[in-house]
Design a protein around this motif. Structure first.
Motif, PDB file in Angstrom:
ATOM      1  N   PHE A 116      37.686  51.562  25.875  1.00 28.71           N
ATOM      2  CA  PHE A 116      37.475  52.218  27.164  1.00 28.71           C
ATOM      3  C   PHE A 116      37.559  51.231  28.331  1.00 28.71           C
ATOM      4  O   PHE A 116      37.468  51.645  29.491  1.00 28.71           O
ATOM      5  CB  PHE A 116      36.118  52.908  27.176  1.00 28.71           C
ATOM      6  N   ASP A 117      37.703  49.942  28.029  1.00 26.84           N
ATOM      7  CA  ASP A 117      37.792  48.894  29.046  1.00 26.84           C
ATOM      8  C   ASP A 117      36.565  48.906  29.959  1.00 26.84           C
ATOM      9  O   ASP A 117      36.672  48.963  31.188  1.00 26.84           O
ATOM     10  CB  ASP A 117      39.061  49.043  29.880  1.00 26.84           C
ATOM     11  N   VAL A 118      35.396  48.850  29.314  1.00 21.09           N
ATOM     12  CA  VAL A 118      34.132  48.771  30.036  1.00 21.09           C
ATOM     13  C   VAL A 118      33.312  47.646  29.423  1.00 21.09           C
ATOM     14  O   VAL A 118      33.666  47.086  28.383  1.00 21.09           O
ATOM     15  CB  VAL A 118      33.348  50.104  29.951  1.00 21.09           C
ATOM     16  N   SER A 119      32.191  47.311  30.046  1.00 18.07           N
ATOM     17  CA  SER A 119      31.334  46.256  29.518  1.00 18.07           C
ATOM     18  C   SER A 119      30.542  46.761  28.321  1.00 18.07           C
ATOM     19  O   SER A 119      30.354  47.968  28.133  1.00 18.07           O
ATOM     20  CB  SER A 119      30.374  45.758  30.603  1.00 18.07           C
ATOM     21  N   ASN A 120      30.062  45.808  27.504  1.00 17.89           N
ATOM     22  CA  ASN A 120      29.221  46.186  26.365  1.00 17.89           C
ATOM     23  C   ASN A 120      27.949  46.880  26.833  1.00 17.89           C
ATOM     24  O   ASN A 120      27.459  47.819  26.188  1.00 17.89           O
ATOM     25  CB  ASN A 120      28.857  44.948  25.542  1.00 17.89           C
ATOM     26  N   ALA A 121      27.382  46.427  27.956  1.00 24.01           N
ATOM     27  CA  ALA A 121      26.166  47.046  28.479  1.00 24.01           C
ATOM     28  C   ALA A 121      26.409  48.500  28.852  1.00 24.01           C
ATOM     29  O   ALA A 121      25.598  49.386  28.559  1.00 24.01           O
ATOM     30  CB  ALA A 121      25.653  46.264  29.689  1.00 24.01           C
ATOM     31  N   ALA A 122      27.549  48.766  29.505  1.00 24.61           N
ATOM     32  CA  ALA A 122      27.874  50.143  29.883  1.00 24.61           C
ATOM     33  C   ALA A 122      28.036  51.022  28.650  1.00 24.61           C
ATOM     34  O   ALA A 122      27.570  52.167  28.617  1.00 24.61           O
ATOM     35  CB  ALA A 122      29.148  50.169  30.728  1.00 24.61           C
ATOM     36  N   MET A 123      28.675  50.486  27.614  1.00 21.91           N
ATOM     37  CA  MET A 123      28.896  51.285  26.405  1.00 21.91           C
ATOM     38  C   MET A 123      27.591  51.514  25.653  1.00 21.91           C
ATOM     39  O   MET A 123      27.357  52.617  25.128  1.00 21.91           O
ATOM     40  CB  MET A 123      29.920  50.593  25.500  1.00 21.91           C
ATOM     41  N   LEU A 124      26.715  50.520  25.597  1.00 22.73           N
ATOM     42  CA  LEU A 124      25.425  50.728  24.941  1.00 22.73           C
ATOM     43  C   LEU A 124      24.637  51.843  25.624  1.00 22.73           C
ATOM     44  O   LEU A 124      24.029  52.695  24.973  1.00 22.73           O
ATOM     45  CB  LEU A 124      24.609  49.434  24.958  1.00 22.73           C
ATOM     46  N   ASN A 125      24.659  51.859  26.943  1.00 18.13           N
ATOM     47  CA  ASN A 125      23.972  52.916  27.667  1.00 18.13           C
ATOM     48  C   ASN A 125      24.609  54.273  27.398  1.00 18.13           C
ATOM     49  O   ASN A 125      23.923  55.292  27.328  1.00 18.13           O
ATOM     50  CB  ASN A 125      23.988  52.621  29.165  1.00 18.13           C
ATOM     51  N   ARG A 126      25.913  54.286  27.253  1.00 14.41           N
ATOM     52  CA  ARG A 126      26.597  55.553  26.959  1.00 14.41           C
ATOM     53  C   ARG A 126      26.206  56.065  25.580  1.00 14.41           C
ATOM     54  O   ARG A 126      26.046  57.265  25.370  1.00 14.41           O
ATOM     55  CB  ARG A 126      28.109  55.352  27.045  1.00 14.41           C
ATOM     56  N   LEU A 127      26.046  55.159  24.642  1.00 13.45           N
ATOM     57  CA  LEU A 127      25.637  55.557  23.296  1.00 13.45           C
ATOM     58  C   LEU A 127      24.221  56.117  23.309  1.00 13.45           C
ATOM     59  O   LEU A 127      23.905  57.061  22.584  1.00 13.45           O
ATOM     60  CB  LEU A 127      25.731  54.372  22.334  1.00 13.45           C
ATOM     61  N   VAL A 128      23.352  55.538  24.138  1.00 15.78           N
ATOM     62  CA  VAL A 128      22.003  56.085  24.264  1.00 15.78           C
ATOM     63  C   VAL A 128      22.075  57.510  24.808  1.00 15.78           C
ATOM     64  O   VAL A 128      21.282  58.381  24.415  1.00 15.78           O
ATOM     65  CB  VAL A 128      21.134  55.194  25.165  1.00 15.78           C
TER      66      VAL A 128
END
Length: 936
Positions: A198-210
Motif C-alpha cells: 500500500f506504500d504506507v508506513s509500518n505505523a500506519a498499517m499497524l493502526n489499520r490492522l487495529v
C-alpha cells in the motif's frame, strides 16, 4: 467525533476511489495512485521549503484555489498521506464546486455535513502540522474504547475534528479497509509486506490492522458502498400519558420527579419537541445535559431521530443530510471542556490544554513529593501510599467548588473548634491535605492543564469572572434540560444556575432515590434544594412504571417508603404521590402499568450460609434456563466487587457461562502478553517463566531450569542470554529452537517498535497469529450466520481485553510524548541541549510503572470495559452478567438476582448511610419480569 461525520469521510474516500477506478480500468494494483488521483480531481500540487513555514508544517490547501502545498522534505510515505489528507479537506471541508464535481455520480453529496458547520475555515495561516496529519488514525470504536478504559477521553475541539476527518479520509483512500482485511486474514501477508503493497508506513498499517479488530464486520459482498444517505432512523410519534404531558408542558423552572421505568428520557425528548414545535424555540438555543457519556449519546441519538422525523424538508421528498441546526447535547464535563477550549486562557489554561486523568495526577503528586510537608500522610516504606486518598479528597473539594485556600481556611476553622484530640487530629490532617492540594494546583497551573474535576470548577470560575462569556452563553442557550439530575454534583448545580441566569428556563428530571454515585461526587441535595435554588419552581411527578411487573413495583415502593426519606415525603408541602398502597397505607410514587398475573415474580429465599446461598442461586438459574430464559437475560447484582468475584467463581465451577467483570490487568492472557514486555524491560529475565508457556516459544520445565542455572553461573543477566539466543548446551533441541524464535522476536520488537503501543501491536498482529486467529474465527461465524448480520468483534472477551490493553499503552505513549514536548520546550528556552528520546527498554520500564499505578488506583477499566462491549454488541453472547449495582445503572434485565442481602450490610440502615440503601432501591428496579432476593 460525530459518527455521521466519520461515516461521511470514509464513504467519500470509497466513492472517490470507485469513480477513479471506473475511468482508469488499467489501475489494478493495491497502491493508490494518490498523485494521479489528485490531478484527476482538478487539483495542482506545489512544494515549499522546510524553512518557509513554522517547524513541523506538512502542508495545506490553498483557500479558494485548486492548489495543495506540501513540504518538499517529507519522507515518501508521509508525503503520500499528507497529500491524501489535503485532498480530504478539499472534498469534506469546502463548500464549493469540488464537492459536487467529485461526488456528482453518487446523487448524495448533500449527505455530507455542511463544511462550514461548527468547523473553522481552512487558512494559509493555519496549515496542517505534525499533530494534525496523523498516520496513526484512531478509529471510532477504538476512541470509544479508550474512553471506556480510562473513564475519560480525549476532548476534540472543532479544529481537531476537522483534521481527524481528513485523516480518516486519507486512511481509507490509501488503505481501503476491505482490501487490508482480505490480504491480512486470507492471504496471510505480514504487516511489513502490507505496508509495502500500500506504500504506507509500518505505523500506519499497524493502526489499520487495529481497525480490523475495532470496526464491526459485515458480510462479504455487501453491495456498492456510496455515501450514507442518512445516519439516523425515523421513529413513530410517541404517545404520552397524563403525567408525561404535564411535565412536557410545564412552565420553568421545573423539577420532574421521575420514578423508575417512568420514561425520563422519553419525556425529555418530548419536552424538546414541545419547545421547538409548539413554543417555536430555535433548536440551537436548546442545551441538553446529563451526567454520563453513555446517557448523552443515547439522548443525542433519540433526539436526532425525532427531529429528523419532524423535519419539514422530509415532506418535500428530502431524504438524507444533516439537520442544519440541532440542540446541543452533552455531558457536563464535555460541555465545559469545549467552552474551555475557546476561553481557557482566561483562567490560566494553554490553548491545547490536556485533561489529565487520575493516573497522571498520581504521577504529578509523585513528582512534587519532595516539596510536600508530609507528617500524617507519610509512609516510609511506600512514600506514595496515601496519594490515591489525597487525589480523591482533592476531587471531592472540586466537586464542591472548594479552592486550596478555602480548603485551608475550613481546616483552620476545624482546628479552632476542635473539642478533643480526635477532632484536632482530623483538623491537622485536613491542613496537610490543603497544603498538598495547593502544590498540586500549582503544578497544574505551571503546565497549563487541568484535571477532570477542574473542568467544571474552571468553567464556573470563567463564567463568574468574565461577564462577556457568561452573557454570550446565556444568549446562546435559552432553555436548558437536564437528565439524571440526581447524579450531578454541586459544582454542576452552580454551573446550571449561572447558565440559566435570570430567565431560569431550567427543566430537570431525576429521582433522588436512585442517586447511587455519591462516591463520584453526585449530590442528591440538588433535588432536595431545587425550590430553594429556583424559587417558585414547579414540581411534577412521572408516576407510571412501564418496565416492571406489579409485584416488583410493589416491592420497590414498599422499600422506598419504609427506608428512604430522600424524596419528598408525605408530610412535605412538596410531596408528589399518586395513591396509597392497599396493604400498608404507604404513599406511592410509582404505579405499575403492566398486567399482573397469578404467578409469583418476586421470590424471597433464605440460606444459612454463603455456600448454601450460592448453591440455591445456581439451582434457580438452571431452572429459569430450562423454562426458556436465555443466560443473557439474567443478571446478578452485588453491592461490592468482592461479592462479584465470589459469585462468578461459583458459577464458573458449576459450568455456567459467565465472564467476571474484572480489570484488564488481572486477566491471564494479558499477563502472558506482559511477560514479553518484562523480558525487554527487566534485566532479571523473570518474564521467561510465563513467556515459555506460549505455544510459539514453548519451553519445558527442564529447559527453564537449565536456563536459570546457566544465568546464575555466569556474569551476564538472564535477559541478555535470552535476547542474544545464548542457549546452554544442556537445553533440549526443541528448547533451543523455541529460544531462537523468542530471541528473534524480541530483537525485532526492540529494533522496530518506537513506543509501547507499537511494540504490543506488532507482537499481537505481526509476530504472532494471536489476533489474526480471533478475527478469522469471527469472520467465519459471520459467514455462517448469513446475510444481514453484523458482528461486533469486541463481543469476544479475549479480543476486547487485547484492545483495551492496547489503549492503555496508547494513552501512556501520549502522556509521555506530551511530557517530552514540555521538557524539550523548557530546555530550548534555557538554551540547553535537548535530551534524545529514551530507548524502548526505558519506555517499557515506565510503562510497567504506569500499569502498577493503574492497578493501585483501580483504573484499568474492568467493569466499564466489559459492560460497554456487551452493550454495543449486535448479537450479545449468551452469558450470565455478574456485576456491581453501580455498573448496572441504566441497564434492564428480565431476571435479576440480588445475593448477599444481609441485615445492616446490604442495604445498610438509611439513617447511618443512605447510599447503600439507595443502591438497593436502584437494584430492585433493574428487572422487569422477575426478581430473586436471597437473604441470610
Amino acid at each position: 467525533m460525530d459518527d455521521q461525520i466519520r461515516q461521511a469521510a470514509v464513504a467519500a474516500a470509497r466513492h472517490l476511489l470507485l469513480l477513479y477506478k471506473a475511468e482508469h480500468p488499467a489501475w489494478t494494483d493495491t497502491r493508490t495512485p494518490v498523485d494521479a488521483l489528485v490531478s484527476w480531481a482538478g487539483l495542482q500540487v506545489e512544494t515549499f521549503h522546510v524553512k518557509d513555514y513554522p517547524e513541523g508544517t506538512y502542508g495545506f490547501l490553498e483557500p479558494d484555489e485548486d492548489l495543495i502545498w506540501l513540504c518538499r522534505t517529507l519522507p515518501e510515505s508521509l508525503r503520500r498521506f499528507t497529500l491524501a489528507h489535503e485532498l480530504g479537506h478539499a472534498v469534506l471541508h469546502r463548500d464549493n464546486a469540488h464537492r459536487s464535481q467529485l461526488l456528482q455520480e453518487s446523487g448524495q453529496a448533500a449527505s455530507l455535513p455542511p463544511a462550514s458547520q461548527f468547523l473553522p475555515e481552512l487558512s494559509r495561516e493555519d496549515p496542517c502540522q505534525q499533530p494534525d496529519v496523523q498516520e496513526e488514525v484512531v478509529g471510532q470504536n477504538e476512541q470509544e474504547l479508550l474512553q471506556e478504559v480510562l473513564g475519560i477521553g480525549q476532548s476534540y475541539n472543532p479544529r481537531s475534528e476537522r483534521e481527524l476527518a481528513a485523516n480518516i479520509f486519507a486512511a481509507e483512500l490509501l488503505m481501503p479497509i476491505e482490501q487490508v482485511r482480505a490480504l491480512y486474514l486470507h492471504e496471510h501477508i505480514p504487516t511489513t509486506g502490507l505496508a509495502k503493497l500500500f506504500d504506507v508506513s509500518n505505523a500506519a498499517m499497524l493502526n489499520r490492522l487495529v481497525s480490523l479488530a475495532t470496526e464491526p464486520l459485515v458480510p462479504s459482498h455487501p453491495g456498492p458502498q456510496g455515501l450514507p444517505s442518512n445516519g439516523t432512523k425515523t421513529i413513530a410519534k410517541k404517545q404520552y400519558d397524563e403525567f408525561q404531558k404535564a411535565a412536557i408542558e410545564a412552565p420553568t423552572p421545573a423539577l420532574i420527579v421521575a420514578g423508575p421505568g417512568s420514561g425520563k428520557t422519553s419525556t425529555l425528548i418530548g419536552r424538546t419537541e414541545y419547545l421547538i414545535n409548539t413554543l417555536a424555540v430555535q433548536p440551537e438555543h436548546i442545551l441538553a445535559l446529563t451526567f454520563s457519556r453513555k446517557a448523552a449519546q443515547e439522548m443525542q441519538e433519540r433526539l436526532g431521530q425525532v427531529l429528523q422525523r419532524d423535519d419539514p424538508r422530509n415532506d418535500k421528498g428530502f431524504n438524507g443530510g444533516a439537520l442544519q441546526h440541532t440542540p446541543t447535547v452533552s455531558t457536563f464535563h464535555a460541555f465545559c471542556a469545549e467552552m474551555l477550549r475557546t476561553y481557557g486562557q482566561l483562567v490560566g489554561l494553554r490553548p491545547d490544554f490536556t485533561v489529565i486523568d487520575e493516573t497522571e495526577g498520581y504521577f504529578l503528586l509523585r513528582q512534587l513529593a519532595g516539596e510536600m510537608p508530609l507528617y500524617h500522610y507519610r509512609n516510609l516504606k511506600s512514600p506514595a501510599y496515601y496519594f490515591p486518598d489525597i487525589l480523591k479528597a482533592i476531587s471531592r473539594a472540586k466537586d464542591e467548588l472548594v479552592s486550596p485556600e478555602q480548603y485551608r481556611l475550613l481546616a483552620l476553622r476545624m482546628l479552632e473548634s476542635a473539642a478533643d484530640e480526635e477532632a484536632q487530629l482530623s483538623a491537622h490532617k485536613a491542613l496537610e491535605v490543603a497544603s498538598i492540594y495547593a502544590l498540586y494546583q500549582e503544578g497544574l497551573r505551571e503546565r497549563g492543564d487541568t484535571d477532570f474535576g477542574g473542568l467544571i470548577m474552571l468553567t464556573v470560575q470563567l463564567l463568574q469572572e468574565v461577564e462577556e462569556v457568561l452573557y454570550e452563553q446565556q444568549q446562546r442557550f435559552h432553555h436548558i434540560l437536564v437528565d439524571e439530575f440526581q447524579d450531578i454534583n454541586r459544582a454542576s448545580g452552580v454551573l446550571l444556575r449561572l447558565l440559566a441566569g435570570e430567565e431560569r428556563n431550567v427543566w430537570v428530571v431525576g429521582d433522588a432515590n436512585q442517586a447511587i454515585y455519591g462516591f463520584r461526587g453526585a449530590s442528591p441535595a440538588n433535588i432536595a434544594n431545587f425550590q430553594q435554588d429556583y424559587p417558585g419552581a414547579v414540581v411534577l411527578p412521572l408516576s407510571h412504571n412501564y418496565r416492571s411487573r406489579p409485584d416488583i413495583v410493589d416491592l420497590a415502593e414498599s422499600f422506598r417508603w419504609r427506608q428512604l426519606e430522600l424524596d419528598m415525603d408525605s408530610n412535605s408541602k412538596n410531596a408528589v404521590s399518586t395513591g396509597e398502597d392497599a396493604s400498608s397505607g404507604a404513599p406511592r410514587n410509582v404505579q405499575a402499568t403492566r398486567m399482573t398475573h397469578a404467578e409469583t415474580y418476586v421470590t424471597l429465599a433464605s440460606a444459612e450460609d454463603v455456600a448454601n446461598e450460592l448453591a440455591g442461586l445456581i439451582m434457580d438459574i438452571r431452572y429459569k434456563h430450562a423454562q426458556g430464559y436465555a443466560y443473557k437475560d439474567m443478571a446478578i447484582l452485588c453491592r461490592t466487587r468482592a461479592w462479584v468475584g465470589k459469585v462468578t467463581r461459583a458459577l464458573a465451577l458449576a459450568d455456567l457461562p459467565v465472564v467476571e467483570k474484572r480489570g484488564v490487568l488481572t486477566q491471564q492472557h494479558i499477563k502472558d502478553l506482559l511477560s514479553i514486555v518484562l523480558l525487554l524491560a527487566d534485566a532479571s529475565g523473570m518474564g521467561i517463566l510465563r513467556a515459555a508457556r506460549q505455544p510459539e516459544y514453548l519451553l519445558s520445565q527442564s529447559d527453564i531450569e537449565t536456563l536459570l542455572l546457566a544465568a546464575r553461573g555466569q556474569t551476564r543477566p538472564l535477559s541478555w542470554m535470552i535476547f542474544n539466543d545464548e542457549a546452554p548446551l544442556r537445553m533440549s533441541v526443541e528448547g533451543r529452537h523455541s529460544l531462537s524464535r523468542l530471541s528473534s522476536m524480541l530483537q525485532s520488537l526492540s529494533q522496530f517498535a518506537p513506543n509501547a503501543w507499537s511494540l504490543l501491536a506488532q507482537y499481537l498482529f505481526m509476530e504472532t497469529s494471536t489476533v489474526r486467529d480471533l478475527l478469522i474465527k469471527a469472520e467465519s461465524k459471520l459467514e455462517n450466520a448469513g446475510a444481514g448480520v453484523h458482528e461486533n468483534l469486541q463481543a469476544s472477551p479475549l479480543l476486547a481485553d487485547y484492545l483495551a490493553f492496547l489503549q492503555l499503552a496508547r494513552r501512556y505513549d501520549q502522556q509521555q510524548e506530551m511530557l517530552r514536548r514540555r521538557l524539550e520546550q523548557a530546555a530550548e528556552e534555557r538554551g540547553e541541549q535537548v535530551a534524545p528520546p529514551p530507548k524502548i527498554q526505558e519506555q517499557l520500564k515506565g510503562f510497567l510503572d504506569y500499569l502498577n499505578v493503574l492497578t493501585r488506583l483501580g483504573q484499568d477499566g474492568g467493569d466499564n470495559r466489559r459492560q460497554g462491549t456487551e452493550e454495543n454488541s449486535e448479537e450479545e453472547p449468551d452469558i450470565i452478567r455478574v456485576m456491581t449495582v453501580h455498573a448496572s445503572k441504566g441497564l434492564e434485565f428480565p431476571v435479576v438476582y440480588l445475593p448477599g442481602l444481609i441485615q445492616r450490610n446490604f442495604p445498610l440502615q438509611a439513617h447511618a448511610n443512605p447510599a447503600p440503601t439507595r443502591t438497593y432501591y436502584a437494584a430492585a428496579m433493574a428487572g422487569h419480569d422477575r426478581r430473586n432476593i436471597r437473604l441470610r
